[in-house]
Design an enzyme around this catalytic site. Sequence first.
Site, PDB file in Angstrom:
ATOM      1  CB  SER A  32      36.109  34.441  39.209  1.00  0.00           C
ATOM      2  OG  SER A  32      36.566  34.845  37.922  1.00  0.00           O
ATOM      3  CG  ASP A 236      39.969  28.612  33.756  1.00  0.00           C
ATOM      4  OD1 ASP A 236      41.033  29.253  33.637  1.00  0.00           O
ATOM      5  OD2 ASP A 236      39.226  28.726  34.764  1.00  0.00           O
ATOM      6  CG  HIS A 239      39.469  31.621  36.830  1.00  0.00           C
ATOM      7  ND1 HIS A 239      38.604  30.706  36.268  1.00  0.00           N
ATOM      8  CD2 HIS A 239      38.710  32.696  37.180  1.00  0.00           C
ATOM      9  CE1 HIS A 239      37.374  31.195  36.284  1.00  0.00           C
ATOM     10  NE2 HIS A 239      37.413  32.392  36.829  1.00  0.00           N
TER      11      HIS A 239
END
Length: 297
Positions: A32, A236, A239
């Site tokens: 990601s 979060d 990221h």
Amino acid sequence: MLSLLFLLLLTQGNLSTSEQLPQNIFILAGQSNMAGRGGVTNNTKNGIPSWDGIVPAQCQPNPSILRLSASLTWVLAHEPLHADIDYNKTNGVGPGMPFANAVLTRVPNFGSIGLVPCAVGGTAIREWAKGGFLYDQLVRRTQFALQSGGVIRAMLWYQGESDTEIREDADAYKGRLSRFFIDLRADLGYPTLPIIQVALASGEGPYVEIVRNAQLGINLPDVQCVDAMGLPLEPDRVHLTTPAQVQLGETLTDAFLQSLPNPIHITNYSSRRFSNLMSHFFIGPLLRFALLLVAFT
């Protein structure tokens, strides 16, 4: 006269096409944080992630930066780069665009860049092993990209967060990553493919340091490692933020340019520039002259 016109049209068409094809190919692979989650946050009301749509100046589109779409077409690159590759997730800003823009800013005669997005969020290193879908897709997309006549300059690799959850996966990471790099180089027919990997800034489990040590300890030729630890994270805590992705892209640029010979030699740049000049100053006027002759015949 018609045969001459057809020949000129064919030549002009070929030259125009060559101008739209990238000379320098970069593979973007991993999970990601390579796909890009900069500016992506969860809606506090419904929990659905959304991208804020903010694109910094360093990530803006550039006519000299293309991306290979999921349908294997070269198109103008823009954020989010992985929207049609990591299609099950919400994508945002990643390191690819700031990297490409920084390369062109610092080396103005570098030539056009073709980015080949292959990253998919939430994937562990075992899912990138030879024979799996992700590996096969990466090889297939890269081989197609090379049909345009460009050359692979490097693979940018950022992955490992998913391997921090289970101790056995973290312990096996170094061996699996080394095997992936070796297999990929062999299947692309490029045993010295430059690889610039990113050491984790975060993880999804308690074994981040084991995976980081594996990444920093890879001992393969032409493999560099840049460290993302300390870069700002989204809420979060996994990221990278948009500013962090911009900084990472520029750090990757530093690593790439330091690995190049001095002076930098760009394959086919002179010949393509000559073709473009021929098109502008000779083929174009000649074509217009032929069209006038046909019109008045």
